[in-house]
Design an enzyme around this catalytic site. Structure first.
Site, PDB file in Angstrom:
ATOM      1  N   ASP A  66     -12.988   7.447  33.053  1.00  0.00           N
ATOM      2  CA  ASP A  66     -13.114   8.895  33.169  1.00  0.00           C
ATOM      3  C   ASP A  66     -11.709   9.490  33.118  1.00  0.00           C
ATOM      4  O   ASP A  66     -10.899   9.289  34.032  1.00  0.00           O
ATOM      5  CB  ASP A  66     -13.800   9.241  34.501  1.00  0.00           C
ATOM      6  CG  ASP A  66     -14.016  10.746  34.671  1.00  0.00           C
ATOM      7  OD1 ASP A  66     -13.391  11.534  33.931  1.00  0.00           O
ATOM      8  OD2 ASP A  66     -14.804  11.128  35.548  1.00  0.00           O
ATOM      9  N   TYR A  86     -14.787  27.876  30.713  1.00  0.00           N
ATOM     10  CA  TYR A  86     -14.509  26.954  29.602  1.00  0.00           C
ATOM     11  C   TYR A  86     -13.399  27.516  28.718  1.00  0.00           C
ATOM     12  O   TYR A  86     -12.417  26.833  28.414  1.00  0.00           O
ATOM     13  CB  TYR A  86     -15.790  26.718  28.795  1.00  0.00           C
ATOM     14  CG  TYR A  86     -15.579  25.920  27.524  1.00  0.00           C
ATOM     15  CD1 TYR A  86     -15.191  24.586  27.577  1.00  0.00           C
ATOM     16  CD2 TYR A  86     -15.779  26.500  26.257  1.00  0.00           C
ATOM     17  CE1 TYR A  86     -14.996  23.849  26.413  1.00  0.00           C
ATOM     18  CE2 TYR A  86     -15.602  25.773  25.100  1.00  0.00           C
ATOM     19  CZ  TYR A  86     -15.208  24.451  25.177  1.00  0.00           C
ATOM     20  OH  TYR A  86     -15.012  23.720  24.029  1.00  0.00           O
ATOM     21  N   GLY A  87     -13.537  28.782  28.313  1.00  0.00           N
ATOM     22  CA  GLY A  87     -12.505  29.399  27.472  1.00  0.00           C
ATOM     23  C   GLY A  87     -11.157  29.450  28.192  1.00  0.00           C
ATOM     24  O   GLY A  87     -10.105  29.215  27.602  1.00  0.00           O
ATOM     25  N   ALA A  88     -11.197  29.735  29.496  1.00  0.00           N
ATOM     26  CA  ALA A  88      -9.951  29.799  30.273  1.00  0.00           C
ATOM     27  C   ALA A  88      -9.278  28.430  30.305  1.00  0.00           C
ATOM     28  O   ALA A  88      -8.048  28.312  30.198  1.00  0.00           O
ATOM     29  CB  ALA A  88     -10.252  30.289  31.687  1.00  0.00           C
ATOM     30  N   ALA A  89     -10.074  27.382  30.441  1.00  0.00           N
ATOM     31  CA  ALA A  89      -9.509  26.016  30.454  1.00  0.00           C
ATOM     32  C   ALA A  89      -8.892  25.689  29.101  1.00  0.00           C
ATOM     33  O   ALA A  89      -7.792  25.111  29.023  1.00  0.00           O
ATOM     34  CB  ALA A  89     -10.595  25.007  30.825  1.00  0.00           C
TER      35      ALA A  89
HETATM   36  N1  LIG Z   1     -18.842  21.203  19.226  1.00  0.00           N
HETATM   37  C1  LIG Z   1     -18.250  22.399  19.265  1.00  0.00           C
HETATM   38  O1  LIG Z   1     -18.824  23.412  18.808  1.00  0.00           O
HETATM   39  C2  LIG Z   1     -16.845  22.526  19.813  1.00  0.00           C
HETATM   40  C3  LIG Z   1     -16.152  23.724  19.547  1.00  0.00           C
HETATM   41  C4  LIG Z   1     -14.843  23.873  20.028  1.00  0.00           C
HETATM   42  C5  LIG Z   1     -14.251  22.843  20.743  1.00  0.00           C
HETATM   43  N2  LIG Z   1     -14.951  21.696  20.998  1.00  0.00           N
HETATM   44  C6  LIG Z   1     -14.262  20.630  21.755  1.00  0.00           C
HETATM   45  O2  LIG Z   1     -14.260  19.447  20.981  1.00  0.00           O
HETATM   46  C7  LIG Z   1     -14.094  18.332  21.844  1.00  0.00           C
HETATM   47  C8  LIG Z   1     -15.104  17.262  21.466  1.00  0.00           C
HETATM   48  O3  LIG Z   1     -16.408  17.733  21.758  1.00  0.00           O
HETATM   49  P1  LIG Z   1     -17.639  17.496  20.778  1.00  0.00           P
HETATM   50  O4  LIG Z   1     -18.044  18.824  20.257  1.00  0.00           O
HETATM   51  O5  LIG Z   1     -17.387  16.395  19.840  1.00  0.00           O
HETATM   52  O6  LIG Z   1     -18.784  17.138  21.862  1.00  0.00           O
HETATM   53  P2  LIG Z   1     -19.284  15.726  22.409  1.00  0.00           P
HETATM   54  O7  LIG Z   1     -20.052  15.029  21.357  1.00  0.00           O
HETATM   55  O8  LIG Z   1     -19.967  16.068  23.700  1.00  0.00           O
HETATM   56  O9  LIG Z   1     -17.958  14.879  22.704  1.00  0.00           O
HETATM   57  C9  LIG Z   1     -17.260  14.884  23.904  1.00  0.00           C
HETATM   58  C10 LIG Z   1     -16.807  13.464  24.160  1.00  0.00           C
HETATM   59  O10 LIG Z   1     -15.892  13.466  25.248  1.00  0.00           O
HETATM   60  C11 LIG Z   1     -16.215  12.429  26.136  1.00  0.00           C
HETATM   61  N3  LIG Z   1     -15.802  12.876  27.467  1.00  0.00           N
HETATM   62  C12 LIG Z   1     -16.141  14.031  28.068  1.00  0.00           C
HETATM   63  N4  LIG Z   1     -15.589  14.088  29.289  1.00  0.00           N
HETATM   64  C13 LIG Z   1     -14.895  12.942  29.450  1.00  0.00           C
HETATM   65  C14 LIG Z   1     -14.108  12.413  30.497  1.00  0.00           C
HETATM   66  N5  LIG Z   1     -13.959  13.053  31.667  1.00  0.00           N
HETATM   67  N6  LIG Z   1     -13.516  11.214  30.328  1.00  0.00           N
HETATM   68  C15 LIG Z   1     -13.682  10.539  29.173  1.00  0.00           C
HETATM   69  N7  LIG Z   1     -14.392  10.980  28.138  1.00  0.00           N
HETATM   70  C16 LIG Z   1     -15.008  12.173  28.287  1.00  0.00           C
HETATM   71  C17 LIG Z   1     -17.727  12.225  26.008  1.00  0.00           C
HETATM   72  O11 LIG Z   1     -18.120  10.879  26.285  1.00  0.00           O
HETATM   73  P3  LIG Z   1     -18.672  10.439  27.725  1.00  0.00           P
HETATM   74  O12 LIG Z   1     -19.670  11.477  28.148  1.00  0.00           O
HETATM   75  O13 LIG Z   1     -19.268   9.093  27.493  1.00  0.00           O
HETATM   76  O14 LIG Z   1     -17.473  10.387  28.618  1.00  0.00           O
HETATM   77  C18 LIG Z   1     -17.958  12.548  24.528  1.00  0.00           C
HETATM   78  O15 LIG Z   1     -17.868  11.387  23.729  1.00  0.00           O
HETATM   79  C19 LIG Z   1     -14.249  18.867  23.266  1.00  0.00           C
HETATM   80  O16 LIG Z   1     -12.962  19.009  23.841  1.00  0.00           O
HETATM   81  C20 LIG Z   1     -14.895  20.225  23.070  1.00  0.00           C
HETATM   82  O17 LIG Z   1     -14.594  21.112  24.123  1.00  0.00           O
HETATM   83  C21 LIG Z   1     -16.225  21.514  20.537  1.00  0.00           C
END
Ligand SMILES: NC(=O)c1ccc[n+]([C@@H]2O[C@H](COP(=O)([O-])OP(=O)(O)OC[C@H]3O[C@@H](n4cnc5c(N)ncnc54)[C@H](OP(=O)(O)O)[C@@H]3O)[C@@H](O)[C@H]2O)c1
Length: 233
Positions: free
Chosen positions: A48, A137-140
């Site tokens: 994590d 979320y946006g703030a982070a």
């Molecule tokens: N999809 C969108 O529309 C979008 C838009 C803008 C930005 N983003 C950003 O893109 C990034 C990737 O997200 P995604 O869209 O590909 O969604 P996702 O499929 O939910 O991917 C997030 C990944 O991060 C891992 N994760 C989350 N918290 C974790 C932690 N504390 N430690 C280790 N691993 C962790 C999850 O795996 P586990 O749960 O197994 O840990 C998962 O594989 C994120 O930062 C998200 O905020 C996404």
């Protein structure tokens, strides 16, 4: 590559493998992560990224020299919780999004900073939400941009670049917790210039550019990948 088992992270990891890099993907769900690593030709390390003790322990399994670090782990924890009812809930939600999106990147980068090679590349996945809203979320994600600027100056003297790639709505991920209905997609997408949502491959292409040797003069930047849904000016 944190969070490399699904969505954007998996696409970026697969693209980095294609570039010939030895890629380590990380995440919390072991079975999914190990299966994804086998499919794309990477190595899985389960931890994590928001937990300092787990990051510290996992460091022994992470590479001794890091040429590319992609901080991708994150997401909007509000999507998986009921709306906050009182101030204690509000506090809890804001801290949870800060942990999930800021501390994951800050802890892993801090742990690996002594291992970054000269001319290394650090890319953190931000979000269009940093400029648009989306509450905690946006703030982070906005905090990620401020931290990136600082780190770009701290590491720039060694040729290391530090950037944010900031996606808009990106499908084929677990972010939205399932498939989007047409109505929900329309509301989320808004009015991008190219009329479509993004894919993990769209984001991976920009990360690959930023991690290339040719991108050495691009640092401290926030690069939008949103089809024009947010204008970069
Ligand atoms: N999809 C969108 O529309 C979008 C838009 C803008 C930005 N983003 C950003 O893109 C990034 C990737 O997200 P995604 O869209 O590909 O969604 P996702 O499929 O939910 O991917 C997030 C990944 O991060 C891992 N994760 C989350 N918290 C974790 C932690 N504390 N430690 C280790 N691993 C962790 C999850 O795996 P586990 O749960 O197994 O840990 C998962 O594989 C994120 O930062 C998200 O905020 C996404």
């Amino acid at each position: 590559m944190t969070g490399g088992g699904t969505g954007i992270g998996r696409a970026v990891a697969a693209a980095l493998v294609k570039q010939g890099l030895d890629v380590v993907i990380t995440g919390r769900r072991e079975d999914m992560l190990v299966a994804a690593a086998a499919e794309i030709g990477a190595r899985a390390v389960v931890f994590d990224a928001a937990d300092p003790a787990q990051v510290h322990a996992a460091a022994a399994e992470l590479p001794e020299r890091v040429d590319v670090l992609v901080n991708n782990a994150g997401g909007n924890v509000a999507r998986r919780r009921p709306a906050p009812e009182g101030l204690a809930d509000v506090r809890e939600l804001w801290l949870a999004n800060f942990e999930a999106n800021v501390l994951t990147a800050v802890l892993v980068t801090t742990a690996l900073q002594p291992r970054l090679a000269d001319d290394a590349r650090v890319v953190t996945i931000g979000s269009i939400a940093a400029r648009r809203g989306s509450g905690s979320y946006g703030a982070a994600k906005a905090a990620i941009e401020a931290w990136t600027a600082d780190l770009a100056f701290a590491l720039g003297g060694r040729g290391i670049t530090v950037n944010v790639v900031s996606p808009g709505v990106t499908e084929e991920t677990e972010f939205f917790g399932g498939t989007l209905s047409e109505d929900r997609r329309r509301k989320l997408v808004g009015n991008p210039a190219n009329g479509r949502t993004g894919t993990p491959a769209d984001v991976a292409a920009v990360v690959i550019f930023l991690t290339s040797p040719e991108a050495g003069h691009v640092t401290g930047q926030v690069i939008g990948v949103n089809g024009g849904a947010g204008l970069g000016r």
